[in-house]
Enzyme design. Structure first.
Site, PDB file in Angstrom:
ATOM      1  N   LEU A  11       0.845  -1.201   0.000  1.00  0.00           N
ATOM      2  CA  LEU A  11       0.000   0.000   0.000  1.00  0.00           C
ATOM      3  C   LEU A  11       0.874   1.243   0.000  1.00  0.00           C
ATOM      4  O   LEU A  11       1.675   1.449   0.899  1.00  0.00           O
ATOM      5  CB  LEU A  11      -0.923   0.018   1.216  1.00  0.00           C
ATOM      6  CG  LEU A  11      -1.836  -1.196   1.425  1.00  0.00           C
ATOM      7  CD1 LEU A  11      -2.861  -0.888   2.518  1.00  0.00           C
ATOM      8  CD2 LEU A  11      -2.541  -1.600   0.134  1.00  0.00           C
ATOM      9  N   ALA A  13      -0.655   4.373  -1.082  1.00  0.00           N
ATOM     10  CA  ALA A  13      -1.568   5.451  -1.439  1.00  0.00           C
ATOM     11  C   ALA A  13      -1.520   6.612  -0.449  1.00  0.00           C
ATOM     12  O   ALA A  13      -2.225   7.591  -0.604  1.00  0.00           O
ATOM     13  CB  ALA A  13      -2.993   4.910  -1.553  1.00  0.00           C
ATOM     14  N   GLY A  14      -0.655   6.481   0.565  1.00  0.00           N
ATOM     15  CA  GLY A  14      -0.502   7.577   1.533  1.00  0.00           C
ATOM     16  C   GLY A  14       0.067   8.793   0.836  1.00  0.00           C
ATOM     17  O   GLY A  14       1.012   8.680   0.061  1.00  0.00           O
ATOM     18  N   ARG A  18       2.998  15.132   5.390  1.00  0.00           N
ATOM     19  CA  ARG A  18       3.787  15.538   6.559  1.00  0.00           C
ATOM     20  C   ARG A  18       5.289  15.484   6.294  1.00  0.00           C
ATOM     21  O   ARG A  18       6.088  15.924   7.116  1.00  0.00           O
ATOM     22  CB  ARG A  18       3.412  14.696   7.777  1.00  0.00           C
ATOM     23  CG  ARG A  18       2.025  15.070   8.300  1.00  0.00           C
ATOM     24  CD  ARG A  18       1.574  14.121   9.364  1.00  0.00           C
ATOM     25  NE  ARG A  18       2.383  14.248  10.567  1.00  0.00           N
ATOM     26  CZ  ARG A  18       2.465  13.308  11.510  1.00  0.00           C
ATOM     27  NH1 ARG A  18       1.806  12.189  11.364  1.00  0.00           N
ATOM     28  NH2 ARG A  18       3.195  13.501  12.570  1.00  0.00           N
ATOM     29  N   GLY A 141      -3.783   0.234  16.728  1.00  0.00           N
ATOM     30  CA  GLY A 141      -4.866  -0.733  16.920  1.00  0.00           C
ATOM     31  C   GLY A 141      -4.442  -1.705  18.019  1.00  0.00           C
ATOM     32  O   GLY A 141      -3.315  -2.201  18.010  1.00  0.00           O
ATOM     33  N   SER A 406      57.923  17.461 -13.208  1.00  0.00           N
ATOM     34  CA  SER A 406      57.000  18.204 -12.342  1.00  0.00           C
ATOM     35  C   SER A 406      56.561  19.509 -12.979  1.00  0.00           C
ATOM     36  O   SER A 406      57.343  20.174 -13.646  1.00  0.00           O
ATOM     37  CB  SER A 406      57.682  18.540 -11.026  1.00  0.00           C
ATOM     38  OG  SER A 406      57.915  17.372 -10.322  1.00  0.00           O
TER      39      SER A 406
END
Ligand code: UD1
Ligand code: MG
Length: 452
Positions: A11, A13-14, A18, A141, A406
């Protein structure tokens, strides 16, 4: 158990408001991998059904890049977790043995934990959830248990005062037996405080159907969900601790592991030592016996056996160091193969190049690879010696065993074993400095005059 077929419904779909960014939440990264990739990696081996919101910018493309066969479903209205799962009805209807419901913002779940959920299904449960006991259960929950069996999950808002006191809570992820999943999901209603179709009601419905539901206790960090940038950083910290621990368990020596940042795909051989404050971006492999010294930054690079990198070295994508190569302080290497035993110990840029075996790159050497439009290649032969502060203007080839004096700006190929020097001849003026000091001591200004 591996013979059982599995569908993982992810899932995503969030909306992730935030996070306060335009990037979809699941495309934020920890350990150099997007949250989505972590979840898909944990579920590897399962068929993937990704459920996205109506404006799912980039998620579908990202998922298909990782798992080309992934099926993507759109949940047009956000009516709850059970409603989101049912967006993938076509995949559920194929009745896989096991169905895993995962959240794209819960990236730290381990493959072993998912295997435990599936094992519960193979032992006969119709629903299995992940439980944990947080310091503060508010918002979660609650898992209502009767002995070993889970009888219901009560969402925080719908819980009675007595149920709110339950400390054992739902981590969110769920496993459903494919044979019953569709019947269970379609019976879920929305008569609750939020008016949402709660996936968690699957437990009570399974019980009503005479089926069994169980809760499997897991570590809290397995189910850490990300809603804010602070939680993203918290998840990064958990992941880093896991990655460091795994590297050390595999034999890597880390002097101060808490200061070393790894990517989920960093690979180490045996007897590797990492000094404090080293950062590994994506795609780094370090072979046996190599030492990465402090404050080095590596990305998309390969470090050969016994090589020494840093302190303060930067290996960019395409840096490929052979055996016993030394890359020292303030040396940047990009898209360059440095062959066995070659050394660039100080202050150099080596990009789009090959440095042959045993060559020595003096301090301050630069491969001038970019003409403002195109990148060009520098080829330095085996055993070549590049004097300090040389600019090698690409495309250019320095032959095997050649010397570059050099300070030279080298624009033409140098044959093997030749010397190239490109600088004006030195002049000596005897006594000049002494005469200058005498004039100054007399308090005279030099004006436009020159000291002879
Ligand atoms: C959920 C659980 C809760 C658990 C908690 C753990 C339910 C009903 N509740 O609550 O028991 O303790 O996770 O963190 O499952 N989503 C959709 N479409 C929707 C609604 C949600 O895709 O219509 C996705 C969200 O983007 C998220 C996931 O499902 O990835 C969970 O939804 P969220 O609203 O965070 O549920 P919680 O209230 O946290
Ligand atoms: Mg949540």
């Amino acid at each position: 158990m591996t013979q059982r077929t599995c569908l993982a419904i992810v899932l995503a779909a969030g909306e992730g408001t935030r996070m306060r960014t335009s990037l979809p939440k699941a495309l934020h990264a920890i350990g150099g991998r997007t949250l989505l990739e972590h979840v898909l990696t944990a579920a590897s081996g399962a068929d993937i059904a990704l459920v996205v919101g109506p404006d799912h910018g980039g998620l579908e493309i990202a998922a298909k890049k990782l798992v080309p066969q992934a099926q993507v479903f759109v949940q047009h209205e956000r009516l709850g977790t059970a409603h989101a799962v049912l967006a993938a009805k076509a995949a559920i209807a194929r009745k896989p043995d096991d169905i895993l419901v995962m959240f794209a913002d819960t990236p730290l779940v381990r493959a072993e934990t998912l295997a435990q959920l599936r094992a519960a299904l193979s032992k006969g449960a119709a629903v299995a959830v992940l439980g944990f006991t947080p310091a503060d259960p508010a918002g979660y929950g609650r898992l209502v248990m009767k002995g070993d069996e889970l009888t219901a999950i009560r969402e925080d808002r719908d819980a009675s005062a007595a149920e709110r006191k339950i400390g054992f809570v739902n981590g969110g992820l769920m496993a459903l037996a494919g044979a019953h999943a569709l019947t269970i999901l379609e019976r879920i209603g929305n008569a609750n405080a939020k008016g949402e179709y709660y996936l968690t009601d699957a437990v009570a419905i399974a019980r009503e159907m005479g089926l069994k539901a169980v809760a499997i206790e897991t570590a809290e960090d397995d189910v850490l969900g990300i809603n804010t940038k602070a939680q993203l950083a918290q998840a990064e910290a958990v992941l880093q601790a896991r990655l460091r621990r795994a590297a050390m368990d595999a034999g890597v020596t880390m002097v101060a592991p808490e200061t070393v940042f790894l990517s989920a795909d960093t690979k180490f051989g045996k007897d590797v030592t990492i000094e404090p404050n080293v950062v590994f971006g994506q795609g780094v492999t370090v072979d046996d016996g190599a030492v990465i010294r402090s404050f080095s930054h590596l990305e998309g690079a390969h470090v050969g056996k016994g090589a020494r990198v840093g302190p303060y070295a930067r290996l960019r994508p395409g840096a490929d160091l052979g055996e016993d190569v030394h890359i020292g302080n303030f040396v940047e290497v990009k898209a360059a193969r440095i062959e066995a035993g070659a050394k660039a110990n100080h202050l150099s840029y080596i990009g789009d190049a090959r440095v042959g075996a045993g060559a020595n790159i003096g301090a301050g050497t630069i491969t001038c690879n970019y003409d403002g439009t195109h990148k060009h290649h520098t080829d330095i032969g085996a055993g070549a010696f590049i004097g300090s502060n040389s600019s090698l203007v690409a495309p250019i080839k320095i032959g095997d065993g050649a010397y570059v004096g050099s300070g030279s700006v080298v624009t033409k190929d140098v044959p093997a074993d030749a010397l190239a020097v490109e600088r004006s001849e030195q002049t000596i003026k005897e006594g000049w400095a002494k005469r200058l000091r005498q004039i100054k001591a007399m308090g005279k200004s030099l004006g436009n005059k020159k000291v002879k």
